[in-house]
Design a protein around this motif. Structure first.
Motif, PDB file in Angstrom:
ATOM      1  N   ASN A 201      -1.229  -3.502  27.244  1.00  0.00           N
ATOM      2  CA  ASN A 201      -0.775  -4.407  26.200  1.00  0.00           C
ATOM      3  C   ASN A 201       0.414  -3.793  25.474  1.00  0.00           C
ATOM      4  N   GLU A 202       1.223  -4.666  24.890  1.00  0.00           N
ATOM      5  CA  GLU A 202       2.331  -4.191  24.063  1.00  0.00           C
ATOM      6  C   GLU A 202       1.768  -3.826  22.695  1.00  0.00           C
ATOM      7  N   TYR A 203       2.114  -2.634  22.206  1.00  0.00           N
ATOM      8  CA  TYR A 203       1.549  -2.152  20.944  1.00  0.00           C
ATOM      9  C   TYR A 203       2.612  -1.886  19.898  1.00  0.00           C
ATOM     10  N   MET A 204       2.187  -2.032  18.645  1.00  0.00           N
ATOM     11  CA  MET A 204       3.015  -1.600  17.523  1.00  0.00           C
ATOM     12  C   MET A 204       2.193  -0.644  16.663  1.00  0.00           C
ATOM     13  N   MET A 205       2.885   0.101  15.804  1.00  0.00           N
ATOM     14  CA  MET A 205       2.268   1.205  15.084  1.00  0.00           C
ATOM     15  C   MET A 205       2.659   1.143  13.610  1.00  0.00           C
ATOM     16  N   GLN A 206       1.674   1.380  12.741  1.00  0.00           N
ATOM     17  CA  GLN A 206       1.903   1.379  11.300  1.00  0.00           C
ATOM     18  C   GLN A 206       1.282   2.627  10.682  1.00  0.00           C
ATOM     19  N   PRO A 207       1.818   3.116   9.576  1.00  0.00           N
ATOM     20  CA  PRO A 207       1.148   4.233   8.893  1.00  0.00           C
ATOM     21  C   PRO A 207      -0.220   3.775   8.406  1.00  0.00           C
ATOM     22  N   TYR A 208      -1.199   4.663   8.437  1.00  0.00           N
ATOM     23  CA  TYR A 208      -2.533   4.317   7.965  1.00  0.00           C
ATOM     24  C   TYR A 208      -2.531   4.225   6.443  1.00  0.00           C
ATOM     25  N   LEU A 209      -2.957   3.082   5.935  1.00  0.00           N
ATOM     26  CA  LEU A 209      -3.016   2.850   4.499  1.00  0.00           C
ATOM     27  C   LEU A 209      -4.471   2.891   4.047  1.00  0.00           C
ATOM     28  N   GLU A 210      -4.736   3.503   2.913  1.00  0.00           N
ATOM     29  CA  GLU A 210      -6.106   3.583   2.380  1.00  0.00           C
ATOM     30  C   GLU A 210      -6.459   2.238   1.740  1.00  0.00           C
ATOM     31  N   LEU A 211      -6.968   1.327   2.553  1.00  0.00           N
ATOM     32  CA  LEU A 211      -7.289  -0.019   2.080  1.00  0.00           C
ATOM     33  C   LEU A 211      -8.802  -0.178   2.004  1.00  0.00           C
ATOM     34  N   SER A 212      -9.441   0.665   1.236  1.00  0.00           N
ATOM     35  CA  SER A 212     -10.898   0.646   1.133  1.00  0.00           C
ATOM     36  C   SER A 212     -11.318   0.633  -0.331  1.00  0.00           C
ATOM     37  N   ASP A 213     -12.567   0.215  -0.570  1.00  0.00           N
ATOM     38  CA  ASP A 213     -13.061   0.129  -1.942  1.00  0.00           C
ATOM     39  C   ASP A 213     -13.668   1.461  -2.399  1.00  0.00           C
ATOM     40  N   SER A 214     -14.337   1.432  -3.533  1.00  0.00           N
ATOM     41  CA  SER A 214     -14.890   2.664  -4.099  1.00  0.00           C
ATOM     42  C   SER A 214     -16.018   3.248  -3.260  1.00  0.00           C
ATOM     43  N   HIS A 215     -16.583   2.429  -2.350  1.00  0.00           N
ATOM     44  CA  HIS A 215     -17.643   2.906  -1.450  1.00  0.00           C
ATOM     45  C   HIS A 215     -17.078   3.294  -0.079  1.00  0.00           C
ATOM     46  N   LEU A 301      -2.233 -21.707   7.278  1.00  0.00           N
ATOM     47  CA  LEU A 301      -2.030 -20.273   7.394  1.00  0.00           C
ATOM     48  C   LEU A 301      -3.249 -19.527   6.854  1.00  0.00           C
ATOM     49  N   GLY A 302      -3.695 -18.533   7.603  1.00  0.00           N
ATOM     50  CA  GLY A 302      -4.664 -17.581   7.098  1.00  0.00           C
ATOM     51  C   GLY A 302      -3.912 -16.293   6.826  1.00  0.00           C
ATOM     52  N   ILE A 303      -3.966 -15.811   5.610  1.00  0.00           N
ATOM     53  CA  ILE A 303      -3.199 -14.622   5.224  1.00  0.00           C
ATOM     54  C   ILE A 303      -4.164 -13.523   4.803  1.00  0.00           C
ATOM     55  N   ASP A 304      -4.001 -12.346   5.405  1.00  0.00           N
ATOM     56  CA  ASP A 304      -4.842 -11.197   5.072  1.00  0.00           C
ATOM     57  C   ASP A 304      -4.025 -10.205   4.255  1.00  0.00           C
ATOM     58  N   ILE A 305      -4.525  -9.893   3.076  1.00  0.00           N
ATOM     59  CA  ILE A 305      -3.803  -9.010   2.159  1.00  0.00           C
ATOM     60  C   ILE A 305      -4.681  -7.820   1.799  1.00  0.00           C
ATOM     61  N   GLY A 306      -4.172  -6.627   2.084  1.00  0.00           N
ATOM     62  CA  GLY A 306      -4.899  -5.413   1.764  1.00  0.00           C
ATOM     63  C   GLY A 306      -4.546  -4.905   0.379  1.00  0.00           C
ATOM     64  N   VAL A 307      -5.478  -4.183  -0.217  1.00  0.00           N
ATOM     65  CA  VAL A 307      -5.261  -3.586  -1.540  1.00  0.00           C
ATOM     66  C   VAL A 307      -5.507  -2.084  -1.412  1.00  0.00           C
ATOM     67  N   SER A 308      -4.475  -1.300  -1.640  1.00  0.00           N
ATOM     68  CA  SER A 308      -4.600   0.154  -1.489  1.00  0.00           C
ATOM     69  C   SER A 308      -5.268   0.777  -2.712  1.00  0.00           C
ATOM     70  N   LYS A 309      -5.548   2.064  -2.611  1.00  0.00           N
ATOM     71  CA  LYS A 309      -6.228   2.770  -3.688  1.00  0.00           C
ATOM     72  C   LYS A 309      -5.463   2.690  -5.009  1.00  0.00           C
ATOM     73  N   ASP A 310      -4.125   2.639  -4.913  1.00  0.00           N
ATOM     74  CA  ASP A 310      -3.314   2.543  -6.131  1.00  0.00           C
ATOM     75  C   ASP A 310      -3.060   1.096  -6.543  1.00  0.00           C
ATOM     76  N   LYS A 311      -3.819   0.170  -5.913  1.00  0.00           N
ATOM     77  CA  LYS A 311      -3.777  -1.277  -6.193  1.00  0.00           C
ATOM     78  C   LYS A 311      -2.472  -1.943  -5.765  1.00  0.00           C
ATOM     79  N   ALA A 312      -1.747  -1.314  -4.853  1.00  0.00           N
ATOM     80  CA  ALA A 312      -0.590  -1.973  -4.250  1.00  0.00           C
ATOM     81  C   ALA A 312      -1.087  -2.981  -3.222  1.00  0.00           C
TER      82      ALA A 312
END
Length: 361
Positions: A201-215, A301-312
């Motif tokens: 498959n054709e792949y793309m790469m992104q930096p890993y972002l801390e998109l997790s909650d307090s748990h 449209l279904g839009i997925d939005i992540g929230v990082s530890k610094d709330k970005a």
């Protein structure tokens, strides 16, 4: 009379959804059909599918002309049958006598190229194409931990987290809430495994972002947008998709759970909640217009939005054939609106399209 076709690759796919739409179609205005692209005869252009019988409230087998308005809910894999279906759908979209409710979006890389050059660029994770294992290894020197995503993919399938520490490379994948791990102790072994992955498959790469909650559970905000009877984008609803502890995916297909957005927002302090609300509003107000300026008309449209530890906030994915489970699970009363929405927009298209297209409705 509007001949309204609902299209999926399999007759088992979207059956309930299509049936509920057809039940709400006024038989004096709509004739509803369901079919698969592969069931179109290439010579006669007749379709072997099903027609909805309003008196019996069920689908009956039928052969019919190509519907003039089509609601496309086809999902594709990397197999031969998918490629055949894609070619047929492309042919349908090039016809002047057929109108698609929404024309769909291209692959994830094409979407990234548009969004990364737009006013929403600050919300788009940096992304590169990786044709080979060597390209991944080189980029890891900069990012150390990254996410690999297939350019053509959905539901979290084929996504890997890769991290490099010294001479050790760890590759993680998740399915049904279970993590699998591969550890390589040499660059050459890692590169060879990645080469095999990139050859499939054709792949793309992104930096890993801390998109997790307090748990430490990965989560994102899923938003469903659709066009209404007035051809305006409106938000049907939003909710939280939350994955397993220490996991890498929040997708429901990977075993994630659904939470109310209000519960999440209520856990934040007032200032953070206000900031997140304003940022989210800005993204949602701009994103559909940016996409439609570069790609053909869309309906939903279904839009997925992540929230990082610094709330970005980060726009992770945009899907022109979104699921409805997150929204309807949190608000079952919305089902009625969602069943009627495709029919109402088909009516709108019959009024706003140029005469050349409108006369075929």
């Amino acid at each position: 009379m509007i001949s309204f076709g609902m299209m999926s690759r399999s007759f088992n796919s979207e059956r309930t959804y299509f049936t509920e739409i057809a039940k709400r179609a006024n038989p004096d205005i709509f004739t509803c059909y369901r079919f698969a692209p592969a069931k179109i005869h290439p010579i006669t252009e007749m379709v072997a599918g099903e027609k909805f019988d309003h008196e019996k409230e069920k689908w009956v087998k039928a052969e019919f002309l190509l519907p003039k308005v089509i609601y496309d809910r086809c999902f594709y894999a990397n197999d031969h049958e998918s490629k055949q279906s894609m070619a047929i759908v492309k042919w349908l979209k090039n016809r002047e006598d057929i109108t698609f409710l929404g024309n769909g979006l291209p692959n994830k890389w094409s979407i990234y190229e548009v969004l990364s050059r737009s006013a929403l660029a600050p919300y788009i994770p940096e992304t590169i194409l990786v044709p080979s294992g060597k390209a991944v290894i080189v980029q890891l020197k900069k990012w150390s931990t990254a996410i690999l995503k297939p350019v053509f993919g959905s539901g979290g399938a084929g996504i890997y987290k890769i991290k490099n520490s010294g001479r050790e490379f760890t590759i993680l994948a998740e399915a049904d809430g279970r993590l699998s791990e591969k550890v390589f102790l040499s660059t050459s072994e890692t590169e060879a495994w990645l080469d095999r992955l990139c050859s499939k498959n054709e792949y793309m790469m992104q930096p890993y972002l801390e998109l997790s909650d307090s748990h430490n559970c990965p989560f994102d905000i899923r938003v469903l947008l659709q066009k209404d009877r007035g051809d305006k984008w409106i938000m049907r609803g939003k909710g939280i998709r939350r994955g397993h502890k220490d996991g890498i995916l929040s997708n429901l297909a990977a075993g994630g759970e659904i939470q109310a957005f209000e519960d999440y927002a209520g856990s934040l302090d007032f200032r953070t909640r206000k900031f997140l609300s304003l940022e989210l509003e800005e993204i949602l107000s701009m994103l559909p217009g940016i996409l439609e300026a570069s790609f053909p008309r869309l309906f939903e449209l279904g839009i997925d939005i992540g929230v990082s530890k610094d709330k970005a906030l980060w726009v992770l994915d945009t899907n022109s054939k979104p699921g409805r489970k997150v929204i309807t699970s949190l608000n079952p009363d919305l089902k009625e609106i969602l069943y009627k929405a495709p029919l109402e927009y088909a009516m709108t298209l019959s009024e706003i399209l140029p005469e050349r297209e409108g006369q075929h409705l």
